[in-house]
Design an enzyme around this catalytic site. Sequence first.
Site, PDB file in Angstrom:
ATOM      1  N   LYS A 242       5.921   9.113 -51.954  1.00 13.91           N
ATOM      2  CA  LYS A 242       7.375   9.222 -51.739  1.00 13.91           C
ATOM      3  C   LYS A 242       7.539  10.299 -50.675  1.00 13.91           C
ATOM      4  O   LYS A 242       7.636  11.486 -50.975  1.00 13.91           O
ATOM      5  CB  LYS A 242       8.056   9.632 -53.041  1.00 13.91           C
ATOM      6  CG  LYS A 242       9.473   9.139 -53.201  1.00 13.91           C
ATOM      7  CD  LYS A 242      10.385   9.452 -52.058  1.00 13.91           C
ATOM      8  CE  LYS A 242      11.075  10.789 -52.180  1.00 13.91           C
ATOM      9  NZ  LYS A 242      11.830  11.162 -50.953  1.00 13.91           N
TER      10      LYS A 242
ATOM     11  N   GLY B 127      10.734  21.174 -57.720  1.00 15.45           N
ATOM     12  CA  GLY B 127       9.428  21.321 -58.371  1.00 15.45           C
ATOM     13  C   GLY B 127       9.564  21.660 -59.850  1.00 15.45           C
ATOM     14  O   GLY B 127       8.825  21.134 -60.695  1.00 15.45           O
TER      15      GLY B 127
ATOM     16  N   GLU C  61       3.390  22.652 -54.798  1.00 12.51           N
ATOM     17  CA  GLU C  61       3.363  23.554 -53.637  1.00 12.51           C
ATOM     18  C   GLU C  61       4.814  23.795 -53.256  1.00 12.51           C
ATOM     19  O   GLU C  61       5.458  22.924 -52.674  1.00 12.51           O
ATOM     20  CB  GLU C  61       2.612  22.894 -52.463  1.00 12.51           C
ATOM     21  CG  GLU C  61       1.186  22.480 -52.768  1.00 12.51           C
ATOM     22  CD  GLU C  61       0.232  23.660 -52.799  1.00 12.51           C
ATOM     23  OE1 GLU C  61       0.655  24.789 -52.500  1.00 12.51           O
ATOM     24  OE2 GLU C  61      -0.933  23.449 -53.137  1.00 12.51           O
TER      25      GLU C  61
ATOM     26  N   CYS D 102       6.957  26.815 -45.303  1.00 10.78           N
ATOM     27  CA  CYS D 102       6.940  27.461 -46.625  1.00 10.78           C
ATOM     28  C   CYS D 102       6.348  28.865 -46.539  1.00 10.78           C
ATOM     29  O   CYS D 102       6.710  29.740 -47.298  1.00 10.78           O
ATOM     30  CB  CYS D 102       6.134  26.616 -47.595  1.00 10.78           C
ATOM     31  SG  CYS D 102       4.470  26.248 -47.017  1.00 10.78           S
TER      32      CYS D 102
ATOM     33  N   GLU E  92      14.989  31.693 -50.109  1.00  9.71           N
ATOM     34  CA  GLU E  92      14.310  31.020 -48.994  1.00  9.71           C
ATOM     35  C   GLU E  92      15.353  30.388 -48.072  1.00  9.71           C
ATOM     36  O   GLU E  92      16.161  29.564 -48.504  1.00  9.71           O
ATOM     37  CB  GLU E  92      13.370  29.937 -49.527  1.00  9.71           C
ATOM     38  CG  GLU E  92      12.540  29.316 -48.439  1.00  9.71           C
ATOM     39  CD  GLU E  92      11.652  28.173 -48.937  1.00  9.71           C
ATOM     40  OE1 GLU E  92      12.137  27.360 -49.746  1.00  9.71           O
ATOM     41  OE2 GLU E  92      10.489  28.099 -48.520  1.00  9.71           O
TER      42      GLU E  92
HETATM   43  P1  NAD Z   1      12.823  19.145 -51.426  1.00  6.10           P
HETATM   44  O1  NAD Z   1      12.305  19.802 -52.651  1.00  6.10           O
HETATM   45  O2  NAD Z   1      14.283  18.954 -51.284  1.00  6.10           O
HETATM   46  O3  NAD Z   1      12.173  17.691 -51.268  1.00  6.10           O
HETATM   47  C1  NAD Z   1      10.781  17.501 -51.319  1.00  6.10           C
HETATM   48  C2  NAD Z   1      10.512  16.070 -51.734  1.00  6.10           C
HETATM   49  O4  NAD Z   1      10.946  15.904 -53.087  1.00  6.10           O
HETATM   50  C3  NAD Z   1      11.255  15.030 -50.914  1.00  6.10           C
HETATM   51  O5  NAD Z   1      10.450  13.899 -50.721  1.00  6.10           O
HETATM   52  C4  NAD Z   1      12.437  14.713 -51.805  1.00  6.10           C
HETATM   53  O6  NAD Z   1      13.014  13.449 -51.549  1.00  6.10           O
HETATM   54  C5  NAD Z   1      11.784  14.767 -53.171  1.00  6.10           C
HETATM   55  N1  NAD Z   1      12.715  14.945 -54.297  1.00  6.10           N
HETATM   56  C6  NAD Z   1      13.963  15.471 -54.283  1.00  6.10           C
HETATM   57  N2  NAD Z   1      14.500  15.420 -55.520  1.00  6.10           N
HETATM   58  C7  NAD Z   1      13.579  14.861 -56.334  1.00  6.10           C
HETATM   59  C8  NAD Z   1      13.548  14.556 -57.722  1.00  6.10           C
HETATM   60  N3  NAD Z   1      14.572  14.797 -58.536  1.00  6.10           N
HETATM   61  N4  NAD Z   1      12.424  14.007 -58.240  1.00  6.10           N
HETATM   62  C9  NAD Z   1      11.348  13.760 -57.445  1.00  6.10           C
HETATM   63  N5  NAD Z   1      11.338  14.023 -56.117  1.00  6.10           N
HETATM   64  C10 NAD Z   1      12.443  14.566 -55.564  1.00  6.10           C
HETATM   65  O7  NAD Z   1      12.223  19.960 -50.197  1.00  6.10           O
HETATM   66  P2  NAD Z   1      12.474  19.733 -48.645  1.00  6.10           P
HETATM   67  O8  NAD Z   1      13.843  20.215 -48.302  1.00  6.10           O
HETATM   68  O9  NAD Z   1      12.093  18.355 -48.259  1.00  6.10           O
HETATM   69  O10 NAD Z   1      11.369  20.715 -48.039  1.00  6.10           O
HETATM   70  C11 NAD Z   1      11.554  22.072 -47.943  1.00  6.10           C
HETATM   71  C12 NAD Z   1      10.916  22.808 -49.103  1.00  6.10           C
HETATM   72  O11 NAD Z   1       9.534  22.473 -49.199  1.00  6.10           O
HETATM   73  C13 NAD Z   1      10.947  24.305 -48.904  1.00  6.10           C
HETATM   74  O12 NAD Z   1      11.322  24.930 -50.107  1.00  6.10           O
HETATM   75  C14 NAD Z   1       9.513  24.658 -48.564  1.00  6.10           C
HETATM   76  O13 NAD Z   1       9.147  25.972 -48.840  1.00  6.10           O
HETATM   77  C15 NAD Z   1       8.764  23.669 -49.362  1.00  6.10           C
HETATM   78  N6  NAD Z   1       7.404  23.496 -48.818  1.00  6.10           N
HETATM   79  C16 NAD Z   1       6.352  24.033 -49.522  1.00  6.10           C
HETATM   80  C17 NAD Z   1       5.066  23.941 -49.007  1.00  6.10           C
HETATM   81  C18 NAD Z   1       3.889  24.520 -49.748  1.00  6.10           C
HETATM   82  O14 NAD Z   1       2.768  24.112 -49.452  1.00  6.10           O
HETATM   83  N7  NAD Z   1       4.082  25.445 -50.671  1.00  6.10           N
HETATM   84  C19 NAD Z   1       4.854  23.283 -47.800  1.00  6.10           C
HETATM   85  C20 NAD Z   1       5.943  22.733 -47.124  1.00  6.10           C
HETATM   86  C21 NAD Z   1       7.223  22.847 -47.649  1.00  6.10           C
END
Ligand code: NAD
Length: 489
Positions: free
Chosen positions: A174, A232, A249, A283, A384
């Site tokens: 996804k 998460g 992550e 991140c 963040e």
């Molecule tokens: P997000 O959490 O909004 O989305 C991440 C993914 O989760 C997307 O594919 C989204 O569609 C999906 N998602 C959203 N709601 C969901 C649900 N209820 N159930 C299952 N999946 C769902 O994050 P984003 O805005 O896409 O990315 C930015 C975030 O990602 C930042 O917080 C960043 O720090 C983090 N990030 C972390 C790392 C790491 O390795 N620690 C790396 C890159 C990004």
Amino acid sequence: MTEHIKTLIAGAWRDASGPQYATEYPADGSTVATLHAATAADVDEAVQAAERARLQPAWADLKPHERAGMLYRIAAGIRDRAEALAQLQRLDNGKPINETRALVASAAGTFQFFAAACETMEDTITPSRGDYVSMSVHEPLGVVGAITPWNSPIASEAQKLAPALAAGCAVVFKPAEITPRMAIELARIAQQAGVPDGIISVLPGKGSVVGDALVRHPLIRRIAFTGGTAVGLGIARLAAERLMPTSLELGGKSPTIVCADADLDHAVAGVLFGIFSSSGESCIAGSRAFVHASVYEAFKERLLAGVKALRVGDPASERTQMGPLVSHAHRESVERYVQLGVDEGGKVLAGGKRPIGDEYGRGSYYLPTVIEGLPNQARMCQEEIFGPVLALLPWSDESDLIAQCNDSMYGLASGIWTRDYKTAWRIGAALQTGTVWVNTYKLFSVSTPFGGVKMSGTGREKGRLGILEYTNQKSYYWGTNAAPLPWSR
Ligand code: NAD
């Protein structure tokens, strides 16, 4: 002309069953592609197909060297199409082309690394304490749900797909709704490399629909998630209800420490790179810079000169250091944080606004921004932002510094700039983060595990043992005594 993209679901290239939507190029707002979002029914079809496919001899009976061969072919397929993939990713999220090229190269390296890990992985015969031979073997966990964000798609997707395939799992992806293309292209390359139909499906669409259905599906045995902490946490709660393993992550608010004895030019270059590369949409962005009071003014002067010289603009240009933010909505969120910082008493030293000029007109650009005068407790220093915004904080007492660095719900990464290795070792040991960079920042190697502590997540990706996250450890006892068990005598 806008391209219409189909996706791979249960072995067939087709439109997903949900509504059509479009992806946009963040640099000018133009429509890049149209595609259909997936539905819960698509999730079920993909997961069922993955479960069937993973049990077929064509996948389940592959010997390690044969499975490794497929991963090597995927690495080669990525390298063959490297430039096209880098350009597609630039169009998806607006990252400068130099960065997307590096991400594509790292994805190929990830498949190569896990191919080697797959071929050389060993099970163990454990010391026997009786009339038996005991062993511990690893078997594939089953169907894995991989959920990824928009900021570095091909790299974060390769970090899940490569070890999962190496372990013998099937993967239902996804990707982020706005950046679906890298997962789709990886599935295409994997199919061409000989991965059987059904082993990989890609389901674009909303997290609340597709991601949620994936996490809840009873045949999913593990969720590999990269994204924000709030999402998460929701996944962790659902996973806990059926004791499903996850790797999470998540977000960060990483501190970078500049000590009094640091090489200031190196530290300035490192802090600039740490926060402003990828437009801060990272991140591990070093978003809090703690600078020793004795060098604070000198550091600030050089930093601001460096910020002024940053080249913000067209992501297609190799000279560009900062492209646009991923969307107008995300830029508005960054703007709200900068305003919040000002309301909390911060002083904007650089940026704090959109760049002016024809080339920026329709893109979601934002200038690199530096703010000082805020306490670490300010919301701008705690939450963040995921954008090009740096908080500058002076420090003088080491124990107070460490307390401030650790006074964060996050624990992803940190940086230390000092000429004294003993100082670096002492401070590094005290920092509650998954990664510590010393006299460098944002370096990555697939050989080295990556992940966070506290609200930055659980589990580790990469590293030779990363493959084990996708396996179940099973124990065998082989009786060697010719006589019946004593109890029955
Ligand atoms: P997000 O959490 O909004 O989305 C991440 C993914 O989760 C997307 O594919 C989204 O569609 C999906 N998602 C959203 N709601 C969901 C649900 N209820 N159930 C299952 N999946 C769902 O994050 P984003 O805005 O896409 O990315 C930015 C975030 O990602 C930042 O917080 C960043 O720090 C983090 N990030 C972390 C790392 C790491 O390795 N620690 C790396 C890159 C990004």
